[in-house]
Write an enzyme that holds these catalytic residues in place. Structure first.
Site: not given
Length: 374
Positions: A183, A262, A366
């Site tokens: 990520r 998420s 995130e």
């Protein structure tokens, strides 16, 4: 990294359909909430919509030359914008372009990602079929190194074309130069430097079959073993069903999808941190309870943020206000329709504090925050 030159270009596939452009427009005191999947956030002082690379570069240069704060918006699926909005220029990238030459694919940054995935599967190509249903634009995928169900875009991206705001040049970065990790990427590390314009991929022609299935949940749903191949269309449809069951496929009528997917990344712990974490798990949940654990390289271990959230007491549907945890997935924070960004952040802070108190692990958000922070 090299300057972006003309060079040979992939041949367009379905060019007529690709040229459906959003009209160029400039708005003032423009609402930003409708441009995000959370449907949250105040207005921008100015909103510019760009439909070509040249328009994107011109808008960025104009803002930079004037010293005006600049917010780049693609699909809006990874943004948390403050209730006060954005005091500056918001640039919505609405470029279009899907060019396929054999197994080589080039996408304009504004292409809708999930539509692009569908088209690669229709073409019988493998490599991104398990990334179906992920909301947002193609240009955002290398920034986050988007991944799900055993695939990451870093596995197929060959080059990223971007405008470098530091040098004022358009450059082409190789996969290695993108510095991909979980990520994360060079673009995320330097968020004020690069504006992604185009993303190039090398896919696989496996006779209509998928890449080897890597994710156990996907393999189970398909009735195969990890490592097997299946028809790429079957893999895509299975992933879409799995995502929909978790509220991870956009649906305007389903508030469980009014989210950023998420909200927290899965923690990656050093050996010492993981040992301490296991002790906290034993203290809280007793012997014999084993948290999810995946090797993350260099002696580190990745565990599940969703597991931590659930075991810390924040179960599906948690919350009594307008911002709550999804009823389908503990990792998604959602707007139930009347939430403000502050409502969402209050819930996020409560979850972070609860998980830290329970397990000594600090969750990291995130989505990108604009004008606010946890």
């Amino acid at each position: 990294m090299r300057p972006y030159g003309p060079g040979p270009r992939p041949r367009p596939s379905g060019a007529a359909a690709d040229r459906t452009l959003v009209p160029v427009q400039e708005l003032h005191d423009a609402p930003l909430a409708p441009l995000t999947t959370f449907r949250l956030g105040g207005p921008a002082t100015r909103l510019v919509v760009a439909t070509t690379d040249d328009e994107v570069i011109a808008a960025v240069r104009e803002a930079d030359d004037a010293g005006t704060p600049l917010l780049i918006i693609g699909g809006g699926s990874n943004l948390v914008i403050g209730d006060k909005g954005f005091d500056g220029t918001a640039l919505r990238i609405a470029t279009r372009g899907f060019a396929l030459d054999g197994t080589r694919l080039e996408l304009a940054a504004g292409e809708v990602w999930t539509d692009a995935v569908a088209r690669t599967v229709e073409a019988g190509l493998a490599g991104v079929e398990c990334l179906a249903g992920i909301p947002g634009s193609a240009g955002a995928t290398p920034i986050q190194n988007v991944g799900a169900y055993g695939q990451e875009v870093s596995g197929t991206i060959t080059e990223v074309v971007a405008y470098d705001r530091t040098t004022g040049e358009t450059v082409t970065l190789s996969n290695e130069e993108c510095a991909f990790s979980y990520r994360h990427s060079r673009f995320k590390q330097h968020p004020e430097r690069y504006v992604v314009l185009r993303v190039r991929f090398e896919l696989e022609d496996a006779g209509g079959l998928s890449a080897p299935v890597k994710y156990a949940e996907t393999a189970k749903a398909l009735g195969v073993e990890v490592g097997d191949r299946v028809p790429a269309a079957d893999a895509r449809e299975t992933v879409l069903r799995l995502r929909a069951g978790k509220g991870m496929v956009l649906d305007p009528e389903d508030h469980d999808t009014w989210s950023a997917g998420s909200f927290f990344t899965n923690p990656i712990l050093t050996a010492a941190e993981y040992a301490t974490f296991l002790g906290r798990v034993r203290d809280r949940l007793g012997d014999g309870v084993a948290p999810p654990a995946y090797p993350a390289g260099d002696g580190r271990t990745k565990t599940s943020a969703a597991w931590l959230i659930d075991r810390a007491g924040f179960t599906k549907g948690y919350g009594s206000g307008p911002a709550r945890i999804s009823t389908k997935h503990a990792l998604a924070l959602t707007n139930r329709g009347e939430a403000t960004t502050e409502d969402l952040l209050a819930l996020a802070r409560e979850v972070v504090a609860g998980v830290r108190d329970a397990f000594g692990v600090t969750l990291v958000n995130e989505p990108v925050t604009v004008g606010v922070s946890l």
